[in-house]
Design a protein around this motif. Sequence first.
Motif, PDB file in Angstrom:
ATOM      1  N   GLU A  81      -6.637  -5.258   3.153  1.00  0.00           N
ATOM      2  CA  GLU A  81      -5.534  -4.464   2.625  1.00  0.00           C
ATOM      3  C   GLU A  81      -4.251  -4.808   3.374  1.00  0.00           C
ATOM      4  O   GLU A  81      -4.284  -5.457   4.423  1.00  0.00           O
ATOM      5  CB  GLU A  81      -5.840  -2.968   2.775  1.00  0.00           C
ATOM      6  CG  GLU A  81      -7.082  -2.503   2.053  1.00  0.00           C
ATOM      7  CD  GLU A  81      -7.337  -1.018   2.235  1.00  0.00           C
ATOM      8  OE1 GLU A  81      -8.320  -0.519   1.675  1.00  0.00           O
ATOM      9  OE2 GLU A  81      -6.546  -0.355   2.942  1.00  0.00           O
ATOM     10  N   CYS A  87      -3.559   1.493  -1.803  1.00  0.00           N
ATOM     11  CA  CYS A  87      -3.520   0.035  -1.889  1.00  0.00           C
ATOM     12  C   CYS A  87      -3.939  -0.449  -3.272  1.00  0.00           C
ATOM     13  O   CYS A  87      -4.826   0.141  -3.902  1.00  0.00           O
ATOM     14  CB  CYS A  87      -4.431  -0.582  -0.830  1.00  0.00           C
ATOM     15  SG  CYS A  87      -3.905  -0.218   0.852  1.00  0.00           S
ATOM     16  N   CYS A 104       0.809  -1.221   0.000  1.00  0.00           N
ATOM     17  CA  CYS A 104       0.000   0.000   0.000  1.00  0.00           C
ATOM     18  C   CYS A 104       0.840   1.269   0.000  1.00  0.00           C
ATOM     19  O   CYS A 104       0.292   2.364  -0.170  1.00  0.00           O
ATOM     20  CB  CYS A 104      -0.946   0.005   1.203  1.00  0.00           C
ATOM     21  SG  CYS A 104      -2.266  -1.231   1.086  1.00  0.00           S
ATOM     22  N   ARG A 152      -1.334   5.921   2.070  1.00  0.00           N
ATOM     23  CA  ARG A 152      -1.709   4.594   1.604  1.00  0.00           C
ATOM     24  C   ARG A 152      -2.424   4.672   0.258  1.00  0.00           C
ATOM     25  O   ARG A 152      -3.387   5.429   0.089  1.00  0.00           O
ATOM     26  CB  ARG A 152      -2.615   3.906   2.627  1.00  0.00           C
ATOM     27  CG  ARG A 152      -1.921   3.570   3.937  1.00  0.00           C
ATOM     28  CD  ARG A 152      -2.932   3.091   4.973  1.00  0.00           C
ATOM     29  NE  ARG A 152      -3.656   1.914   4.524  1.00  0.00           N
ATOM     30  CZ  ARG A 152      -3.219   0.658   4.633  1.00  0.00           C
ATOM     31  NH1 ARG A 152      -2.031   0.427   5.182  1.00  0.00           N
ATOM     32  NH2 ARG A 152      -3.943  -0.344   4.216  1.00  0.00           N
TER      33      ARG A 152
END
Length: 893
Positions: free
Chosen positions: A798, A403, A378, A401
């Motif tokens: 994630e 992802c 991510c 982040r």
Amino acid sequence: MAGASRGSRAGGKRGGAAASAAASACVYYATTALLVALCVAGAYFLTSTSSAASAAAAADGDAAGGTVTAYRHTTRSSFAYEVTRERAAPAPPRGAGASAGKAGGESSGNDEDLAEVESQPKSAVAAAAVLDEPHAKPGEESGGGSDEAGMEEERRISAAAMEDVKSEDGDTVAAAGKASAEDAAKEQEAVLEENRDPQLEMPHDQARAAAVDEKNLDGGIEEESNAGQRQREEEQSALDEQGGLRREAQEEPQIDGDERADPQPGEEGEQRQPEEERSNINDQPQNEEQPQNGDGGDGDKPAVSEHREDTDGRSVEDSLVGKAHAEEHRAWATQADQSHWEKDRRDESAGSGERDAGGEEHEWRVCNVKAGADYIPCLDNEKAVKKLRPENFRRYEHRERHCPDEGPTCLVPLPSGYRRPIEWPKSRDRIWYSNVPHTKLVEVKGHQNWVKVSGQYLTFPGGGTQFIHGALHYIDFLEQSARGIAWGKRTRVVLDVGCGVASFGGYLFDRGVATVSFAPKDEHEAQVQMALERGIPAISAVMGSKRLPFPSKAFDLVHCARCRVPWHADGGALLLELNRVLRPGGFFVWSATPVYQKLPEDVEIWKAMTSLTKSMCWELASIKKDRLNGVGVAFYRKPTSNECYEARRRRQPPMCSDDDDPDAAWYIRLNSCMHRVPTGPSERGARWPVDWPRRARAPPYWLSAARGGVYGKPEPEDFAADHEHWRRVVDRSYLNGLGIDWSRVRNVMDMRAAYGGFAAALREKKVWVMNVVNVDAPDTLPVIFERGLFGIYHDWCESFSTYPRTYDLLHADHLFSKTKERCAVLPVVVEVDRVVRPGGGIIVRDEAGAVGEVEKLLRSLHWDVRLTFSKNDQGVLYAEKSDWRPELIEEPA
């Protein structure tokens, strides 16, 4: 006459010989008949004994709820497990019930069987303790009022399980033996009819008794035919090949009164919990007080029309509780509820949760990415970063982040020459250079005593930019400079912003303080990786455009030592985010050049910070100069009332609207406003927690008996039950029974924490625990911080914001069965493999089917599965990661 006499004598001799031969034949045939009768009686007796044993085991199993636990030795000290369903035992023949029952009683009470159960490794009973239930009354255990009683109960159950396995094996053998015995009996009866001697006949019961006595003398009441023995060996071999995880309960789901559906929402117009949250409430540690006759076992709960028991053995209120029950659980909204952006994202990807990794075996490949051995999916998503606009980079969004749409299923390679990490506390001072082979920090920060290269080690003298002469002196200086800090008593949970290699947090352990350190994955390469390799809590994160993944009013103190964060920019948006996560009355400690230097840039920043902090109603408690290090430090304190907010002439920054949830933190953009300080006596944050360590076990004052906790009991009772449950499980099982070498365990993660009971139970060990509260679970993270522990919000669909190989032990309590409702299990197991260090391990406590699926994947990854165990369709697994990496490399995207 003489001739006649001789003839008569000869005839007499011939007649005597004939008579003698006839007598011998009679004796021979009679003896043969007796032996045949004994064989028939023996086979008949074995069938009756097996049937009686099966009937007795079935009766015991029915009394215990219809299932038993079968233990079976596997490699090392582990136990494979098998959940078996009871089968109806064949009725014993007339006249055989008494003797067969007697023989069965002798078998079940056999000293050898008891010795076999008692000689089982401690891991079996210890694993049973993992499945202990959390809501027992004080002093009660699952099956007894003391540890000794509990062990005796485990031995009794184990013995019953052994008999059940034997009786099931005997069913097959006896069936085959009975068919062959009936055919043989017909032939033998014909022989007996021809050669029957009344004097040699033995009554049938007497023959049976003789057979029993003969077998008892041989110690062989469990003897079986050779064919049956071969069949058992084949079945055993098949079980071994399948890893000991055959679960008949999984293949034939039990359908009875305990079958449950998810709770339904309350009345129209009420705030409704998402389906993930409601089911999550049901799969927490088990309730020891089992409901009887529809009683939930909790007299002070509102009456409900029905009760049911969920798959984890806990009683749960029926769905028909209406408005009152919906109001009870409103306090436990999830991050998915609070973070509307996250709800939309999950709706868009709802179809991805249907995939199942339990089919074809996955072909493992090494990840082919630029980040190599430091890959964080991510944070290394170059494709997503390229799509950002220039203004996004100004807010550091490229460090946040991003992802991938689907979790990676490739494996991160090991760095060349990787070695098992050095144990704590030595690891605070040095780590293997081959594990983190980066030298940029050495080149840039070496003169500030951050990190140095010394042969095959990276060494850490304990310094930092603002405390070149060591963190311990600096820590003591801070405590002496501001009244009310009181490390390890009043101040327990600290956030270190821009931590560097986290020496500040590492040395605060000596003062009884738990510090969450964070820094971005940027050009100062591997600073967080170095911190984690040293055994110091840290995550990769940045203060950019979104809120930090923590609840409001969480940290007792926030620290920034030259953290390079522009606090005064954008209307103070980033400082307002610290205001959100800082507890009322808590300190912001700012150690930076604008506090003590007179350069034009520093003077301008100081003016801007002074104006901003005054408008935020932060009190400048003191400014002190550390003469040893030559730095100045400003101590700001957050207000404990709203009087200052109301008295401001210029309402900037503005107050947040009433519908702005301060606890919503998962993918929530920053909002440049301030939330009001709670002042009600029962509001969280209105009072400071009790001093550490009493804080760890004391229920937070704001938990209410009028509201139901995550397991259904009133919140304070729920908290206490969770605390006692994990204390028992850790003491009985995790510390001694699973074969974990705790001297090598430092970094621990509870992947699906509730109240933080698991972490609290490990408080005396030299470990730290990152408590992860899932976004689809009840939002209990404020409770975790209130009790002096720390944690983070996360979605296991994630990747986690940490470097590879950074945790020694993961703990997954009902994680996989819940996560697979939303996404595939395979990427989650791959993430587990990425995060865990070689030689580290994972404890999985979940439904038996989920445990089996995870075990299959871990075995294919060459993890060493050390223990598997099941009871009542609940399973426990402990596995350790090896150094194995596949030879194949992933194709480039």
